[in-house]
Design an enzyme around this catalytic site. Structure first.
Site, short mmCIF file in Angstrom:
data_model
loop_
_atom_site.label_atom_id
_atom_site.label_comp_id
_atom_site.label_asym_id
_atom_site.label_seq_id
_atom_site.Cartn_x
_atom_site.Cartn_y
_atom_site.Cartn_z
N SER A 1 36.56 81.26 49.55
CA SER A 1 35.59 80.70 48.61
C SER A 1 35.81 81.32 47.22
CB SER A 1 34.17 80.91 49.13
OG SER A 1 33.25 80.14 48.38
N ASP B 1 34.71 70.05 53.73
CA ASP B 1 34.04 71.03 52.88
C ASP B 1 33.17 70.34 51.82
OD1 ASP B 1 33.30 73.15 51.24
OD2 ASP B 1 35.24 74.14 51.38
N HIS C 1 32.93 74.31 54.91
CA HIS C 1 33.38 75.37 53.99
C HIS C 1 33.90 76.59 54.73
CE1 HIS C 1 33.90 77.41 50.27
NE2 HIS C 1 32.94 78.28 50.47
#
Length: 725
Positions: free
Chosen positions: A594, A669, A701
């Protein structure tokens, strides 16, 4: 001969017991096989001096109390709950697999929990003395985000994007009737759950009215998420407002149960604003709401008339040259409807402020550089408030008590480490689950009046006799500003020999609202970090400026230039590593997910001479593709900060890539959409740069469940192939 054979067998058994972790153990063992001994689902029994929790089989609710000198007794069993449910609902069938983990105490004799039969789901109120059901509300098995009224006579829940109220008696009430999926009522997924938003429905104190978010996202762009399960792949579009584009429009609506009427709070223009800190007044006559502008640098704490929706007044305003980030509802002082606590970092650290409802600040309740992480409540006469806050430069969590009148603050726990605390109804007894880098889990009961402590659990090291964890150390490194000390962690390779040279794996996140290095068991690291150290890597992590728990100025250096100061600090960590005799400076790798994926790619392209191998999971590649609420807070709009967006956009830097880079993404995602990694892959193709790519078709995600073992194996294999050799 027999003695030698026996010695050989015993030695072999001991050696066999000290095996390295498997990849499966490294993935989930931290929470299962190697979880320190613990107490399951502890809760203080309301208005008593007794503690309840589940047994190891999840079939019994156990109790310890001061009356019985904290000895353990069985209070209720799963079978007793099942029998009561069958008696109350003979037309339904129940097979509770375990005692409800998410139970709560409604009063000292009444347990509240949810149970699912084969026909319906129920919110149940169970009398622990009589072993029967006092009351129950029936809801649809498809219900989500159930919210119980204070008097337990109603439960509001969501049927997709509409709100339904189920009363204890009489027919259900349909609050909203929106057929357009772009109109979302009562959901906690408003403003993408930024600003501390974790609910979308609030009952009035008298249970007669329901306040809820109404989100209109019909004007927000659709974003495709391709579902690969069908023979002809399907598009499941989501609403995804990218930085600088049209945002959702949100209002707050009050529904009156008796009249079935609705009023909308007159929160005004512009419509693209954020409504936060939503709080009913104790008398139910007003609603307090933080109104934050889209630029996120000006907050107004407003009061509205709950009967008419009219604006009453602005209590106070909060402005910043960077951003204002309200994260918590107001907390009214018990028995005093004119005083409340507000949490803000306006003076440098997120702390408590005592206000009156006329908007006047009564007392700043902050203490030193402590950041409040959890507010726990008030004592019986509301003289003192209790909270968990940071200490030791953000590494520790301690329990604090502050007197509201004077602001005098006392630290109630003193041992350095992480104290996870539950406090009883009148704040006289503390359940303290403590860990540190040397303590797996020590659980005690602390009597705040006489300071007496009672030990419940003193967990042993769960790895003893099973695997030998490599040595881990916490220390500090000066930041790139030359004055701030950054918390760092190093895990040494198994059988560490300082005369040898080892490859380095840097694990990075680096963004706001995250802290990787803590004075807790394992030092805040995942077991996968220790697994990689067992495989022969030096595993290094540093919490750079921009990360959590160190205050406003520590974080806000990232404003309008995400990645710049973060990378500068990470490179100070690299400078430290390069000075160590045991580090092979030609074999340094980096891994993150991320924001950490953004950092990993940024480090790879900005410092190609340093990083030989990188793995970036779900990486932000260009902040103009990220969503409004988070992205604009830190970067402003693209038209307001063109240089910041251009300098942090990684596709334009793909030509600088030299090392081996693996990018991993979830095809579903909805947070960092796959377009990010696609843009970087295309830029690498155009620049003639080779890059490796792996997609998880069904994951969002994060890669969760059993597939995470596959993910960790892929990451480990990549570093073993290109960095270890």
């Amino acid at each position: 001969m027999m003695k030698l054979l026996l010695l050989f067998l015993l030695t072999g058994m001991a050696a066999g017991a000290q095996k390295n972790l498997t990849i499966a153990q490294a993935t989930s063992g931290q929470y299962r096989e190697f979880a320190p001994k613990n107490i399951i689902a502890p809760q203080w029994r309301k208005d008593t001096r007794s503690l309840t929790y589940l047994d190891d089989t999840y079939s019994k609710l156990l109790l310890r109390s001061e009356e019985t000198n904290w000895t353990e007794v069985v209070l209720v069993t799963k079978d007793e709950l099942t029998a009561a449910l069958k008696s109350k609902f003979p037309a339904d069938t129940f097979a509770l697999p375990y005692f409800p983990h998410a139970y709560a105490w409604k009063d000292k004799n009444t347990l509240q929990f949810e149970a699912a039969g084969t026909k319906n789901s129920y919110v149940v109120f169970f009398d622990v003395d009589k072993k029967n059901i006092r009351n129950a509300l029936t809801i649809s098995p498809e219900a989500t985000q159930q919210t119980l009224s204070p008097n337990a006579s109603y439960i509001a829940w969501l049927n997709k994007n509409n709100i339904v109220i189920t009363p204890s008696e009489g027919p259900g009430i349909s609050v909203t009737h929106d057929n357009d999926n772009g109109i979302v009522n009562g959901s906690d997924y408003v403003h993408r759950q930024e600003f501390g938003i974790n609910k979308g429905i609030w009952w009035s104190p008298d249970s007669n009215r329901l306040l809820y978010y109404r989100k209109d996202e019909t004007m927000v762009s659709d974003y495709p998420l391709i579902q690969w399960g069908e023979r002809i792949a399907q598009n499941k579009a989501i609403k995804y407002p990218m930085a600088g584009m049209k945002s959702e429009e949100v209002t707050l609506v009050v529904f009156n149960i008796a009249t079935k009427s609705k009023i909308t709070l007159k929160t005004g223009e512009p419509k693209e604003q954020y409504l936060t800190c939503v709080t009913w007044s104790p008398d139910g006559k007003s609603v307090f709401t933080g109104v934050l502008n889209r630029e996120q640098n000006h907050l107004k704490m407003n009061q509205y008339d709950a009967a008419t929706g009219n604006f009453i007044k602005t209590l106070f305003e909060e402005k910043a040259t960077t951003y204002v980030e309200p994260l918590h509802d107001l907390t009214f002082v018990p028995g005093n409807g004119s005083q409340f606590l507000y949490r803000s970092e306006k003076d440098g650290f997120e702390q408590l402020y005592l206000y009156k409802t006329d908007g006047k600040l009564q007392k700043k309740l902050g203490y030193r550089d402590v950041v409040v992480t959890d507010f726990l409540g008030f004592d019986a006469d509301a003289k003192n408030a209790f909270y968990i806050g940071t200490a030791n430069k953000g590494l520790d969590r301690q329990l604090y008590r502050v007197e509201l009148k004077s602001g005098k603050t006392e630290t109630l726990t003193t041992v350095s480490g992480t104290h996870n605390v539950l406090i009883n109804s009148d704040c006289t007894l503390v359940y303290d689950a403590f860990s540190s880098t040397t303590t797996p889990n020590d659980i005690t009961i602390i009597d705040l009046k006489n300071k007496k402590t009672t030990s419940l659990i003193k967990a042993e090291n769960p790895y003893t006799g099973k695997t030998m964890l490599p040595k881990m150390e916490l220390f500090t490194i000066p930041a790139a500003d030359g004055k701030t000390l950054l918390n760092s962690r190093i895990i040494y390779p198994a059988d560490f020999d300082p005369t040898k040279k080892y490859p380095v794996l840097v694990y990075v996140y680096g963004g706001p609202h995250a802290q990787l290095v803590t004075n807790s068991w394992l030092g805040g690291a995942s077991l996968f970090d220790y697994y990689m150290a067992q495989q022969g890597y030096v595993v290094f992590t540093l919490d750079n400026r921009g990360s959590d728990s160190r205050g406003r100025d520590f974080e806000h250096v990232i404003h309008r230039q995400l990645g710049a100061n973060e990378m500068a600090d990470q490179m100070k960590g690299i400078e430290y590593l390069k000075k160590q005799t045991f580090v092979d400076t030609s074999r340094i790798g980096v891994y993150g997910w991320s924001f950490g994926g953004f950092m990993a790619v940024s480090l790879m392209v900005n410092h190609p001479e340093t990083f030989k191998v990188g793995v970036a999971g779900g990486p932000v590649i260009d902040w103009k593709y990220y969503e409004i609420m988070y992205g604009e807070r830190y970067m402003d709009m693209p038209e307001e900060n063109p240089h910041g967006y251009a300098s942090t956009a990684l596709p334009s830097q793909a030509n600088k890539l030299q090392g081996r880079l693996l990018i991993i993404h979830g095809a579903q995602d909805p947070v960092v959409v796959q377009q990010h990694s696609m843009e970087f892959i295309q830029a690498c193709i155009a620049a003639g740069k080779q890059v490796d790519y792996f997609l998880y078709p069904t994951h969002a995600h994060n890669v969760r469940g059993r597939d995470r073992i596959h993910l960790n194996q892929k990451i480990a294999d990549y570093f073993d192939t290109y960095l270890k050799k």
